[in-house]
Scaffold this active site. Structure first.
Site, PDB file in Angstrom:
ATOM      1  N   PHE A 158       0.872  -1.183   0.000  1.00 16.27           N
ATOM      2  CA  PHE A 158       0.000   0.000   0.000  1.00 16.27           C
ATOM      3  C   PHE A 158       0.901   1.222   0.000  1.00 16.27           C
ATOM      4  CE2 PHE A 158      -4.634   0.632   1.376  1.00 16.27           C
ATOM      5  CZ  PHE A 158      -5.120  -0.377   0.579  1.00 16.27           C
ATOM      6  N   GLN A 170      -8.511  14.011   5.056  1.00 17.48           N
ATOM      7  CA  GLN A 170      -7.904  13.205   3.985  1.00 17.48           C
ATOM      8  C   GLN A 170      -8.821  13.088   2.767  1.00 17.48           C
ATOM      9  OE1 GLN A 170      -6.899   8.781   4.403  1.00 17.48           O
ATOM     10  NE2 GLN A 170      -4.925   9.718   3.964  1.00 17.48           N
ATOM     11  N   HIS A 175      -9.081  10.989  -0.367  1.00 18.12           N
ATOM     12  CA  HIS A 175      -8.544   9.763  -0.961  1.00 18.12           C
ATOM     13  C   HIS A 175      -8.392  10.012  -2.457  1.00 18.12           C
ATOM     14  CE1 HIS A 175      -8.237   5.590  -2.200  1.00 18.12           C
ATOM     15  NE2 HIS A 175      -8.163   5.219  -0.936  1.00 18.12           N
ATOM     16  N   LEU A 198     -15.817   4.925  -2.842  1.00 13.78           N
ATOM     17  CA  LEU A 198     -14.380   4.630  -2.825  1.00 13.78           C
ATOM     18  C   LEU A 198     -13.947   3.578  -3.848  1.00 13.78           C
ATOM     19  CD1 LEU A 198     -11.905   5.495  -1.050  1.00 13.78           C
ATOM     20  CD2 LEU A 198     -12.049   3.207  -0.110  1.00 13.78           C
ATOM     21  N   GLU A 215      -7.526   1.594  -2.412  1.00 10.03           N
ATOM     22  CA  GLU A 215      -6.105   1.711  -2.732  1.00 10.03           C
ATOM     23  C   GLU A 215      -5.532   0.336  -3.075  1.00 10.03           C
ATOM     24  OE1 GLU A 215      -3.986   4.244  -0.038  1.00 10.03           O
ATOM     25  OE2 GLU A 215      -2.063   3.332  -0.522  1.00 10.03           O
ATOM     26  N   ARG A 222      -1.144   9.125   0.100  1.00  5.90           N
ATOM     27  CA  ARG A 222      -2.432   9.563  -0.439  1.00  5.90           C
ATOM     28  C   ARG A 222      -2.487  11.062  -0.739  1.00  5.90           C
ATOM     29  NH1 ARG A 222      -6.669   5.914   3.117  1.00  5.90           N
ATOM     30  NH2 ARG A 222      -6.215   4.023   1.944  1.00  5.90           N
ATOM     31  N   HIS A 245     -12.480  11.299   2.571  1.00 10.86           N
ATOM     32  CA  HIS A 245     -12.460   9.916   3.013  1.00 10.86           C
ATOM     33  C   HIS A 245     -12.284   9.751   4.517  1.00 10.86           C
ATOM     34  CE1 HIS A 245     -11.839   5.661   2.702  1.00 10.86           C
ATOM     35  NE2 HIS A 245     -10.577   5.710   3.127  1.00 10.86           N
ATOM     36  N   ARG A 271      -2.837  10.157   6.782  1.00 10.13           N
ATOM     37  CA  ARG A 271      -2.908   8.755   7.223  1.00 10.13           C
ATOM     38  C   ARG A 271      -2.440   7.822   6.126  1.00 10.13           C
ATOM     39  NH1 ARG A 271      -6.784   4.327   6.918  1.00 10.13           N
ATOM     40  NH2 ARG A 271      -8.209   5.594   5.690  1.00 10.13           N
TER      41      ARG A 271
HETATM   42  P1  FAD Z   1     -17.213   3.594  12.314  1.00  5.71           P
HETATM   43  O1  FAD Z   1     -16.917   2.261  11.771  1.00  5.71           O
HETATM   44  O2  FAD Z   1     -17.557   4.678  11.361  1.00  5.71           O
HETATM   45  O3  FAD Z   1     -18.408   3.421  13.355  1.00  5.71           O
HETATM   46  C1  FAD Z   1     -19.012   4.533  13.958  1.00  5.71           C
HETATM   47  C2  FAD Z   1     -20.176   4.069  14.809  1.00  5.71           C
HETATM   48  O4  FAD Z   1     -20.665   5.147  15.595  1.00  5.71           O
HETATM   49  C3  FAD Z   1     -21.382   3.568  14.033  1.00  5.71           C
HETATM   50  O5  FAD Z   1     -21.893   2.429  14.688  1.00  5.71           O
HETATM   51  C4  FAD Z   1     -22.375   4.718  14.136  1.00  5.71           C
HETATM   52  O6  FAD Z   1     -23.722   4.322  14.014  1.00  5.71           O
HETATM   53  C5  FAD Z   1     -22.080   5.192  15.536  1.00  5.71           C
HETATM   54  N1  FAD Z   1     -22.531   6.550  15.839  1.00  5.71           N
HETATM   55  C6  FAD Z   1     -22.132   7.711  15.255  1.00  5.71           C
HETATM   56  N2  FAD Z   1     -22.760   8.741  15.855  1.00  5.71           N
HETATM   57  C7  FAD Z   1     -23.536   8.223  16.831  1.00  5.71           C
HETATM   58  C8  FAD Z   1     -24.426   8.790  17.799  1.00  5.71           C
HETATM   59  N3  FAD Z   1     -24.658  10.106  17.882  1.00  5.71           N
HETATM   60  N4  FAD Z   1     -25.078   7.952  18.642  1.00  5.71           N
HETATM   61  C9  FAD Z   1     -24.885   6.600  18.565  1.00  5.71           C
HETATM   62  N5  FAD Z   1     -24.061   6.015  17.676  1.00  5.71           N
HETATM   63  C10 FAD Z   1     -23.397   6.838  16.826  1.00  5.71           C
HETATM   64  N6  FAD Z   1      -9.206   1.904   6.736  1.00  5.71           N
HETATM   65  C11 FAD Z   1      -8.207   0.986   6.718  1.00  5.71           C
HETATM   66  O7  FAD Z   1      -7.356   0.970   7.602  1.00  5.71           O
HETATM   67  N7  FAD Z   1      -8.142   0.064   5.713  1.00  5.71           N
HETATM   68  C12 FAD Z   1      -9.046   0.027   4.705  1.00  5.71           C
HETATM   69  O8  FAD Z   1      -8.957  -0.840   3.839  1.00  5.71           O
HETATM   70  C13 FAD Z   1     -10.109   0.992   4.690  1.00  5.71           C
HETATM   71  N8  FAD Z   1     -11.028   1.020   3.687  1.00  5.71           N
HETATM   72  C14 FAD Z   1     -12.078   1.904   3.763  1.00  5.71           C
HETATM   73  C15 FAD Z   1     -13.072   1.890   2.784  1.00  5.71           C
HETATM   74  C16 FAD Z   1     -14.172   2.741   2.874  1.00  5.71           C
HETATM   75  C17 FAD Z   1     -15.213   2.718   1.810  1.00  5.71           C
HETATM   76  C18 FAD Z   1     -14.273   3.646   3.959  1.00  5.71           C
HETATM   77  C19 FAD Z   1     -15.434   4.585   4.080  1.00  5.71           C
HETATM   78  C20 FAD Z   1     -13.269   3.680   4.919  1.00  5.71           C
HETATM   79  C21 FAD Z   1     -12.184   2.820   4.831  1.00  5.71           C
HETATM   80  N9  FAD Z   1     -11.178   2.837   5.805  1.00  5.71           N
HETATM   81  C22 FAD Z   1     -10.158   1.920   5.765  1.00  5.71           C
HETATM   82  C23 FAD Z   1     -11.288   3.704   6.981  1.00  5.71           C
HETATM   83  C24 FAD Z   1     -11.878   2.906   8.129  1.00  5.71           C
HETATM   84  O9  FAD Z   1     -12.804   1.975   7.645  1.00  5.71           O
HETATM   85  C25 FAD Z   1     -12.573   3.801   9.137  1.00  5.71           C
HETATM   86  O10 FAD Z   1     -11.735   4.849   9.487  1.00  5.71           O
HETATM   87  C26 FAD Z   1     -12.899   3.001  10.384  1.00  5.71           C
HETATM   88  O11 FAD Z   1     -13.642   1.856  10.042  1.00  5.71           O
HETATM   89  C27 FAD Z   1     -13.645   3.821  11.406  1.00  5.71           C
HETATM   90  O12 FAD Z   1     -14.018   2.943  12.439  1.00  5.71           O
HETATM   91  P2  FAD Z   1     -14.673   3.487  13.755  1.00  5.71           P
HETATM   92  O13 FAD Z   1     -14.973   2.301  14.594  1.00  5.71           O
HETATM   93  O14 FAD Z   1     -13.864   4.574  14.319  1.00  5.71           O
HETATM   94  O15 FAD Z   1     -16.049   4.166  13.236  1.00  5.71           O
END
Ligand code: FAD
Length: 581
Positions: A121, A235, A237, A251, A254, A285, A350, A386
């Site tokens: 990557f 960021q 992407h 998306l 990558e 990125r 992103h 990142r």
């Molecule tokens: P999230 O997975 O976004 O979860 C947030 C949670 O909070 C959800 O359950 C939501 O409902 C809840 N929530 C939000 N507000 C409230 C509220 N007010 N009350 C109650 N619940 C709430 N990263 C990598 O390292 N490798 C990858 O290959 C990669 N691919 C990606 C592909 C895509 C399409 C995307 C969008 C992102 C990708 N990323 C990748 C980034 C990574 O997926 C995210 O940064 C990461 O999953 C975020 O995880 P999190 O647990 O912090 O939040």
């Protein structure tokens, strides 16, 4: 007076993405009563959408890889704004996080010898991303979810938190939420909160984020007095879909470039050879996103305003094995067969490098006693840019640490007092106001305000910025902020998207103001903060983070906070790296 349900737990985890689930498992394993709330359904969120993989120096494919090299790569990509202690912990603990996930049942792609396979990557010196085709997030969520459901933790789905409460000594004492199904309120009486609400891509019109990415947690924490850091760093992407218009921003992983995808402009030129001759498509990125943007700006773009990303040379069989989601995504949404023709791509918002400031040593604690934060909502790990794969690893490492941190805090501290009913009632009235007050002249639609905001951010706080444009953007954002009190929505409380948007737009507006104000302060080009009117990597700014805290008057307070120098053992890694070159 409004009735509300009361639920009592030791810890409330807000968010059920990877960070929230990992934190909840850790806290539950310590014998605590844990509640997990998610505003959507369990298994949704951004983590499930993650494609390319988890960055961890396992050394399975390239045995020379080490935590030290992962540390160096992450700091260099972050242009040294990163919290180095957080990066050190991350680089050391990520391999164990991946192995633990495997032990819990995650089925990774394998090397011929049967080890977890790792793909290259951008910005990673070695092949480092443990992956499951291009569906890594799905496997991660499936595994964590199964593990969580085997604990006693209670899950509250379609429940949106609107406020955190503190006792008179400033300790977290509860949170209020409403259920999206019925609009009924629930008060969570808790001793600690772990914020894991993910990012805020939805402040922009073109983004890879889902409707959940409205940054609730960062503002809930800010309103509760927590500090934020690096908020100017958004960021973009390099590769989002561009055509047809309805899918713009989705998306393109990558992983496509990781598997050898080549970027070309309309003249057929492999233009990354000009922007980063050494790493080309596998540059970081920020660099690739600016290259794609510049090619289109300078008239060398595709008919729909993108550049071409070509993976056809990999062959159909390999594409279907390594990038099945991309194959289906383009075939179904754009009628493009990526085994025969190139994709059209353009930068899409992103990820957010900034977020709630946490102490890595004391397990993701914030400046508010009893409030912890992990995952994308927390800042400090990625600095100015990142590296791909470093988010999923972050969720595992700091999710676990936040769960343990909350458990330690509860074991060691005197517990917070309850919350007076008047305070809860006042918050309920605030949330209900746009729905229940009578209509009046000058009422605003939350949808239109949100759209206006997203367009303003797109135009004025894009991946290239300057002072004039940022100031115009700030003016627009502040005007939207003033109009928030006129937001009015119709309908009932049941599954009312207008009412939910009325809550979201408040967060989105406040975050936008903070981003622009910080972007105005950082007068340089560095990683994701690319100020066209300033020099690159200005020494003075390389030594500071901008830390944001709400002032007593409710304004955005910004402080320059000096970054402590790297300790000897970490500084030495960069000397060794020079010696290697
Ligand atoms: P999230 O997975 O976004 O979860 C947030 C949670 O909070 C959800 O359950 C939501 O409902 C809840 N929530 C939000 N507000 C409230 C509220 N007010 N009350 C109650 N619940 C709430 N990263 C990598 O390292 N490798 C990858 O290959 C990669 N691919 C990606 C592909 C895509 C399409 C995307 C969008 C992102 C990708 N990323 C990748 C980034 C990574 O997926 C995210 O940064 C990461 O999953 C975020 O995880 P999190 O647990 O912090 O939040």
């Amino acid at each position: 007076r409004e009735d509300y349900e009361v639920r009592e737990h030791d810890v409330l985890v807000i968010g059920a993405g990877g960070a929230g689930l990992r934190a909840a498992i850790a806290a539950a394993q310590r014998g605590l009563s844990v509640g997990v709330v998610t505003k959507s359904l369990l298994g949704k969120a951004h983590t499930v959408m993650a494609e390319g993989g988890i960055a961890a120096a396992l050394g399975n494919v390239d045995p020379d890889d080490s935590w030290e090299q992962h540390f160096v790569d992450t700091m260099k990509s972050g242009k040294f704004l990163n919290n180095w202690r957080k990066v050190e912990i991350y680089a050391k603990e990520a391999p164990a996080g991946v192995i633990e996930l495997e032990q819990w049942g995650a089925l990774f792609n394998r090397t011929p010898e049967g080890k977890i396979s790792q793909r290259p990557f951008g910005g990673h010196t070695y092949r480092r991303l443990a992956h499951v085709g291009d569906r890594t997030g799905l496997e991660m969520i499936r595994t964590l979810q199964e593990k969580l459901l085997a604990t006693e933790a209670e899950v509250y789905m379609e429940t949106t938190v609107t406020k955190l409460f503190k006792d008179e000594r400033g300790r977290i004492s509860g949170a209020l939420a409403y259920t999206r199904e019925s609009g009924r309120f629930v008060f969570f009486k808790v001793k600690a909160v772990i914020m894991a609400t993910g990012g805020w891509g939805r402040i922009y019109k073109v983004t890879s984020n889902s409707w959940e990415g409205t940054g609730d947690g960062v503002i809930l924490a800010y309103d509760a007095g927590a500090e934020l850091v690096d908020m100017e760093m958004v960021q973009f992407h390099p590769t989002g879909m561009v055509w047809p218009p309805g899918v713009r921003g989705i998306l393109v992983t990558e992983g496509v470039r990781g598997e050898g995808g080549i970027l070309r402009n309309a003249n057929g030129e492999r233009f990354m050879e000009r922007y980063d001759p050494e790493r080309k498509e596998l540059s970081t990125r920020d660099v690739v996103a600016r290259a794609n943007y510049t090619e289109v700006q300078e008239g060398r773009g595709s008919p729909h305003g993108g550049v071409y990303l070509d993976i056809t040379h990999l062959g159909r069989e390999k594409i279907l094995k390594k990038l099945p989601t991309m194959y289906e995504q383009f075939l179904k949404l754009a009628d493009v067969d990526i085994t025969r023709e190139p994709m059209e791509v353009f930068p899409t918002v992103h990820y957010n490098m900034g977020g709630i400031k946490v102490e890595p040593e004391s397990c993701a604690s914030t400046t508010v006693p009893g409030l912890f934060a992990a995952g994308e909502v927390a800042g400090g790990l990625h600095g100015a840019n990142r590296l791909g794969g470093n988010s999923l690893g972050d969720l595992l490492v700091f999710g676990r640490r936040a769960g343990d941190g909350a458990a330690d805090y509860i074991e060691q501290s005197v517990h917070a007092a309850g919350v007076p009913d008047e305070e809860i009632q006042a918050e309920i009235q605030r949330v209900l106001e746009p729905l229940e007050r009578p209509a009046r002249e000058g009422d605003e639609s939350p949808y239109l305000l949100q759209e206006e905001l997203q367009e303003a951010m797109m135009e004025h706080a894009n991946l290239m910025r300057d002072e004039d444009s940022l100031l115009k953007g700030l003016e627009k954002v502040l005007s939207i902020k003033r109009r928030l009190s006129n937001v009015k929505v119709g309908g009932t409380r049941m599954f009312n998207p207008g009412w939910h948007t009325a809550q979201d737009v408040r967060y989105l507006t406040q975050i936008s103001e903070i981003i622009i104000r910080c972007a105005l302060e950082r007068r340089e080009k560095r990683g994701a903060q690319w100020r066209l009117d300033c020099d690159e990597l200005v020494e003075e700014y390389g030594k500071i983070n901008f830390v944001v805290k709400k002032t007593e008057q409710g304004e955005v307070g910004i402080e320059r906070r000096e970054i402590p120098p790297l300790p000897e053992h970490l500084a030495a890694l960069f000397k060794e790296e020079k010696a290697k070159v």
